[in-house]
Design a protein around this motif. Sequence first.
Motif, PDB file in Angstrom:
ATOM      1  N   LYS A  43      40.607  40.772  39.800  1.00  0.00           N
ATOM      2  CA  LYS A  43      40.544  40.031  38.556  1.00  0.00           C
ATOM      3  C   LYS A  43      39.167  40.158  37.945  1.00  0.00           C
ATOM      4  O   LYS A  43      38.160  40.251  38.651  1.00  0.00           O
ATOM      5  CB  LYS A  43      40.861  38.554  38.826  1.00  0.00           C
ATOM      6  CG  LYS A  43      41.176  37.736  37.609  1.00  0.00           C
ATOM      7  CD  LYS A  43      41.624  36.332  38.024  1.00  0.00           C
ATOM      8  CE  LYS A  43      41.944  35.465  36.833  1.00  0.00           C
ATOM      9  NZ  LYS A  43      42.317  34.092  37.224  1.00  0.00           N
ATOM     10  N   LEU A  44      39.128  40.177  36.588  1.00  0.00           N
ATOM     11  CA  LEU A  44      37.869  40.156  35.844  1.00  0.00           C
ATOM     12  C   LEU A  44      37.958  39.034  34.817  1.00  0.00           C
ATOM     13  O   LEU A  44      38.962  38.941  34.088  1.00  0.00           O
ATOM     14  CB  LEU A  44      37.622  41.484  35.129  1.00  0.00           C
ATOM     15  CG  LEU A  44      37.565  42.745  35.991  1.00  0.00           C
ATOM     16  CD1 LEU A  44      38.893  43.499  35.924  1.00  0.00           C
ATOM     17  CD2 LEU A  44      36.439  43.655  35.548  1.00  0.00           C
ATOM     18  N   THR A  66      33.844  39.265  38.635  1.00  0.00           N
ATOM     19  CA  THR A  66      34.964  39.983  39.244  1.00  0.00           C
ATOM     20  C   THR A  66      35.334  39.349  40.576  1.00  0.00           C
ATOM     21  O   THR A  66      34.503  38.696  41.228  1.00  0.00           O
ATOM     22  CB  THR A  66      34.619  41.459  39.469  1.00  0.00           C
ATOM     23  OG1 THR A  66      33.692  41.574  40.548  1.00  0.00           O
ATOM     24  CG2 THR A  66      34.015  42.086  38.219  1.00  0.00           C
ATOM     25  N   SER A  67      36.560  39.549  40.968  1.00  0.00           N
ATOM     26  CA  SER A  67      37.007  39.105  42.285  1.00  0.00           C
ATOM     27  C   SER A  67      38.028  40.102  42.808  1.00  0.00           C
ATOM     28  O   SER A  67      38.747  40.733  42.029  1.00  0.00           O
ATOM     29  CB  SER A  67      37.604  37.700  42.216  1.00  0.00           C
ATOM     30  OG  SER A  67      38.669  37.643  41.291  1.00  0.00           O
ATOM     31  N   CYS A 113      35.633  43.328  29.532  1.00  0.00           N
ATOM     32  CA  CYS A 113      35.040  44.124  30.597  1.00  0.00           C
ATOM     33  C   CYS A 113      36.166  44.820  31.355  1.00  0.00           C
ATOM     34  O   CYS A 113      37.323  44.384  31.328  1.00  0.00           O
ATOM     35  CB  CYS A 113      34.184  43.284  31.532  1.00  0.00           C
ATOM     36  SG  CYS A 113      35.067  42.084  32.515  1.00  0.00           S
ATOM     37  N   ALA A 114      35.813  45.912  32.004  1.00  0.00           N
ATOM     38  CA  ALA A 114      36.807  46.719  32.689  1.00  0.00           C
ATOM     39  C   ALA A 114      36.180  47.407  33.894  1.00  0.00           C
ATOM     40  O   ALA A 114      34.963  47.624  33.931  1.00  0.00           O
ATOM     41  CB  ALA A 114      37.391  47.766  31.734  1.00  0.00           C
ATOM     42  N   GLY A 139      41.085  50.980  35.153  1.00  0.00           N
ATOM     43  CA  GLY A 139      42.383  50.485  35.583  1.00  0.00           C
ATOM     44  C   GLY A 139      42.551  48.984  35.561  1.00  0.00           C
ATOM     45  O   GLY A 139      43.676  48.480  35.622  1.00  0.00           O
ATOM     46  N   TYR A 140      41.439  48.275  35.484  1.00  0.00           N
ATOM     47  CA  TYR A 140      41.504  46.813  35.483  1.00  0.00           C
ATOM     48  C   TYR A 140      40.702  46.268  34.308  1.00  0.00           C
ATOM     49  O   TYR A 140      39.591  46.745  34.033  1.00  0.00           O
ATOM     50  CB  TYR A 140      40.955  46.245  36.796  1.00  0.00           C
ATOM     51  CG  TYR A 140      41.862  46.518  37.970  1.00  0.00           C
ATOM     52  CD1 TYR A 140      41.741  47.703  38.689  1.00  0.00           C
ATOM     53  CD2 TYR A 140      42.852  45.617  38.333  1.00  0.00           C
ATOM     54  CE1 TYR A 140      42.581  47.981  39.751  1.00  0.00           C
ATOM     55  CE2 TYR A 140      43.698  45.879  39.402  1.00  0.00           C
ATOM     56  CZ  TYR A 140      43.560  47.065  40.107  1.00  0.00           C
ATOM     57  OH  TYR A 140      44.391  47.331  41.159  1.00  0.00           O
ATOM     58  N   TRP A 141      41.276  45.251  33.662  1.00  0.00           N
ATOM     59  CA  TRP A 141      40.693  44.695  32.452  1.00  0.00           C
ATOM     60  C   TRP A 141      40.682  43.175  32.517  1.00  0.00           C
ATOM     61  O   TRP A 141      41.583  42.550  33.101  1.00  0.00           O
ATOM     62  CB  TRP A 141      41.510  45.123  31.227  1.00  0.00           C
ATOM     63  CG  TRP A 141      41.455  46.588  30.964  1.00  0.00           C
ATOM     64  CD1 TRP A 141      42.157  47.576  31.602  1.00  0.00           C
ATOM     65  CD2 TRP A 141      40.633  47.241  30.004  1.00  0.00           C
ATOM     66  NE1 TRP A 141      41.810  48.802  31.090  1.00  0.00           N
ATOM     67  CE2 TRP A 141      40.882  48.629  30.099  1.00  0.00           C
ATOM     68  CE3 TRP A 141      39.705  46.801  29.052  1.00  0.00           C
ATOM     69  CZ2 TRP A 141      40.243  49.566  29.293  1.00  0.00           C
ATOM     70  CZ3 TRP A 141      39.077  47.730  28.252  1.00  0.00           C
ATOM     71  CH2 TRP A 141      39.340  49.088  28.366  1.00  0.00           C
TER      72      TRP A 141
END
Length: 128
Positions: free
Chosen positions: A3-4, A24-25, A96-97, A116-118
């Motif tokens: 997660k962000l 982030t986590s 953020c990503a 890949g993560y946002w």
Amino acid sequence: QRKLVESGGGLVEPGGSLRLSCETSGFTLDRWALGWFRQAPGKEREGVSSISRNGANIIYEDSVKGRATISRDNAKNTVYLEMHNLKPEDTAIYYCAAARIYSDVVYVPQQESEFGYWGQGTQVTVSP
């Protein structure tokens, strides 16, 4: 679960400054390059800045060069974006990503497709 979560947005007067944070986590963060993107009303999302896994390489979008600083603190699982001399055209939702980079610690991803993560975004409004 990865997660962000962005924070730090808000209403700023032209010429002002702000510092966005992205906590982030679920990441081993030194395995990931990180980036900030933004989307203004009626416009496509664009890259603002990205930073390599080891923090050695950074890129900035031309319109923010000299006004923005990206940094990362892997111990705090956080990436930051400081912006100064803000302009009305900086008004946007800032995201953020994270991009998984397997081998090259100095590589800086630039394309959205590499991330890949946002996060969900934080609104920045620059207005008198």
